[in-house]
Scaffold this motif. Structure first.
Motif, mmCIF file in Angstrom:
data_model
loop_
_atom_site.group_PDB
_atom_site.id
_atom_site.type_symbol
_atom_site.label_atom_id
_atom_site.label_comp_id
_atom_site.label_asym_id
_atom_site.label_seq_id
_atom_site.Cartn_x
_atom_site.Cartn_y
_atom_site.Cartn_z
ATOM 1 N N HIS A 343 -0.726 15.166 7.797
ATOM 2 C CA HIS A 343 -1.930 14.400 7.465
ATOM 3 C C HIS A 343 -3.077 15.318 7.048
ATOM 4 O O HIS A 343 -3.786 15.048 6.068
ATOM 5 C CB HIS A 343 -2.344 13.553 8.675
ATOM 6 C CG HIS A 343 -3.616 12.787 8.458
ATOM 7 N ND1 HIS A 343 -3.708 11.695 7.610
ATOM 8 C CD2 HIS A 343 -4.875 12.988 8.963
ATOM 9 C CE1 HIS A 343 -4.948 11.240 7.604
ATOM 10 N NE2 HIS A 343 -5.673 11.998 8.420
ATOM 11 N N THR A 344 -3.255 16.415 7.792
ATOM 12 C CA THR A 344 -4.324 17.358 7.457
ATOM 13 C C THR A 344 -4.068 18.011 6.099
ATOM 14 O O THR A 344 -4.985 18.177 5.288
ATOM 15 C CB THR A 344 -4.438 18.438 8.542
ATOM 16 O OG1 THR A 344 -4.655 17.815 9.807
ATOM 17 C CG2 THR A 344 -5.588 19.379 8.245
ATOM 18 N N GLN A 347 -5.009 15.962 2.979
ATOM 19 C CA GLN A 347 -6.410 15.892 2.572
ATOM 20 C C GLN A 347 -6.758 16.915 1.497
ATOM 21 O O GLN A 347 -7.830 16.853 0.894
ATOM 22 C CB GLN A 347 -7.306 16.110 3.795
ATOM 23 C CG GLN A 347 -7.115 15.077 4.893
ATOM 24 C CD GLN A 347 -7.936 15.392 6.133
ATOM 25 O OE1 GLN A 347 -8.786 16.278 6.118
ATOM 26 N NE2 GLN A 347 -7.681 14.660 7.214
ATOM 27 N N ARG A 365 5.181 19.702 4.505
ATOM 28 C CA ARG A 365 5.865 18.407 4.562
ATOM 29 C C ARG A 365 7.351 18.589 4.856
ATOM 30 O O ARG A 365 7.918 17.919 5.733
ATOM 31 C CB ARG A 365 5.686 17.687 3.228
ATOM 32 C CG ARG A 365 6.525 16.415 3.085
ATOM 33 C CD ARG A 365 6.333 15.798 1.700
ATOM 34 N NE ARG A 365 7.176 14.622 1.521
ATOM 35 C CZ ARG A 365 8.432 14.645 1.110
ATOM 36 N NH1 ARG A 365 9.008 15.832 0.824
ATOM 37 N NH2 ARG A 365 9.132 13.538 0.974
ATOM 38 N N GLU A 389 3.820 8.676 4.790
ATOM 39 C CA GLU A 389 2.651 7.868 5.178
ATOM 40 C C GLU A 389 1.559 8.771 5.736
ATOM 41 O O GLU A 389 0.368 8.585 5.424
ATOM 42 C CB GLU A 389 3.062 6.828 6.222
ATOM 43 C CG GLU A 389 1.907 5.933 6.680
ATOM 44 C CD GLU A 389 2.339 4.957 7.752
ATOM 45 O OE1 GLU A 389 1.478 4.181 8.216
ATOM 46 O OE2 GLU A 389 3.526 4.969 8.144
ATOM 47 N N ALA A 390 1.941 9.742 6.563
ATOM 48 C CA ALA A 390 0.949 10.676 7.091
ATOM 49 C C ALA A 390 0.334 11.536 5.992
ATOM 50 O O ALA A 390 -0.832 11.915 6.056
ATOM 51 C CB ALA A 390 1.593 11.570 8.152
ATOM 52 N N GLY A 392 -0.226 10.532 3.021
ATOM 53 C CA GLY A 392 -1.056 9.707 2.166
ATOM 54 C C GLY A 392 -0.386 9.271 0.890
ATOM 55 O O GLY A 392 -1.063 8.786 -0.029
#
Length: 396
Positions: A343-344, A347, A365, A389-390, A392
């Protein structure tokens, strides 16, 4: 004079350094030395005192050959040693009766036929050597009357059995302990490597990034150590009847090692991209504030990934120790940390990102996927959906 003294001092320091190195090797390798010495001595005593063999050369020799093999291969090697001796004895006995002992043609014929027979039956190098040595011993060393011929097979059988018994005694109480220790070392080293990559990128330190890449290239040896550890633990459990129920735990770890191997490869690619990214940064003048070599989110993502690796290692170690509840807790933490890393990293997606940065995000990933598959195997589609999903990415 001073130059001579300096040279003498360097020579003395090198000698003491060599002694320290030798001492360190003995501290870490004393157990195999003691194991081999005890097994060979016990095999000799049993053959001479219990069985009354006059020259039980192959009893200690077989014990040393079996214990000289890596753990996980000793049962097979013990069988091969016994079969090799049997084949050598049979061939030598027939050839000596036909051609007589001690002649050149006898030696040539015995070695040729013994090796041909071993190759025909698919023998390995150990069996080939053992069969040829057994046959050669009977032709060259044994008495002409052949009185030692019946003892060779029994000596090899005894030596192999003693070697396996010593191996069993060494690992009897905690047969999985060496594998647990290897799991912890491997995952701790991989997590530390990710932390070093993060530090190198935070401080745009190209030398540190190169050092991390060098360490990443050596991680394959750790994966090989895990595979060998699984083989050794499986052998120890098969020899220990009361602990065979633990073999099921090894199967889950063995399946996880494949995913860990993939994760190690991903981290190696990540480290290589880190070196490239550190080189893209132009050092700022001394009068200006030094800007970070990479976005701060990248270091945070890598450190979250390192925590996921640590928790994954703790989960596998706890599973091997039979602590199922603790294993589940560590697996959950590994899952959360891996998804947080993804997730980080997500971004950082944008039009201004460089190719090395995009490669690092992709490897974060991929490593997260392999960790999730390793500690908690589930449907591949579900794993990919959760990771993307994490990250994005839109669901497919």
């Amino acid at each position: 004079m001073r130059a001579g003294r300096r040279a003498y001092g360097r020579s003395v320091m090198m000698r003491f350094g060599g002694l320290r190195t030798a001492g360190g090797r003995l501290r870490h390798g004393w157990r195999p030395v003691l194991e081999a010495t005890v097994a060979a001595t016990v095999a000799w005593l049993l053959a001479t005192r219990l069985l009354g063999h006059p020259q039980p050369f192959f009893a200690p020799a077989a014990a040393l050959i079996v214990l000289g093999q890596a753990r996980g291969q000793r049962i097979r090697r013990a069988v091969e040693v016994v079969l090799g001796v049997a084949a050598g004895v049979l061939v030598a006995d027939l050839v000596v009766q036909a051609l007589g002992p001690g002649t050149t043609w006898t030696v040539f014929t015995v070695i040729l036929l013994t090796v041909l027979l071993a190759v025909a039956f698919g023998a390995t190098g150990v069996t080939l050597v053992q069969a040829a040595v057994s046959a050669l011993y009977l032709v060259v060393v044994a008495p002409p009357d052949g009185s030692l011929v019946p003892f060779r097979f029994v000596d090899a059988l005894l030596g192999g059995a003693v070697a396996l018994a010593v191996s069993l005694l060494v690992d009897a109480r905690h047969p999985l302990a060496p594998l647990v220790a290897e799991v912890r070392r491997t995952f701790d080293e991989l997590a530390g490597l990710l932390g070093e990559i993060a530090d190198a990128l935070d401080h745009r330190d190209e030398a540190a990034a190169i050092a991390a890449l060098t360490q990443a290239r050596g991680m394959d040896a750790r994966v090989d150590g895990l595979r060998n550890g699984v083989l050794a633990a499986g052998e120890a459990l098969r020899l220990n009847v009361r602990r065979r129920q633990h073999i099921g735990r090894l199967r889950s770890v063995d399946e996880s090692i494949r995913q860990i191997d993939y994760a190690v490869r991903n981290v190696r690619v990540l480290a290589r991209a880190g070196v490239t990214l550190s080189r893209l940064q132009t050092p700022a003048p001394p009068s200006e504030l030094r800007a970070p070599a990479a976005p701060p989110e990248l270091g945070a993502a890598l450190r979250s990934l390192a925590e996921a690796v640590r928790q994954a290692g703790a989960a596998l170690a706890a599973d091997l120790d039979g602590h199922d509840e603790a294993a589940d807790q560590h697996a959950t933490r590994a899952d959360e940390a891996a998804l947080a890393a993804v997730h980080t990293a997500g971004q950082l997606f944008g039009s201004t990102q460089t190719l090395p940065l995009a490669m690092i995000i992709g490897q974060i990933r991929a490593t997260a996927i392999d960790l999730l598959r390793g500690v908690n195997p589930e449907d591949d589609v579900a794993v990919l959906a959760r990771v993307d999903e994490a990250l994005g990415l839109p669901a497919v």
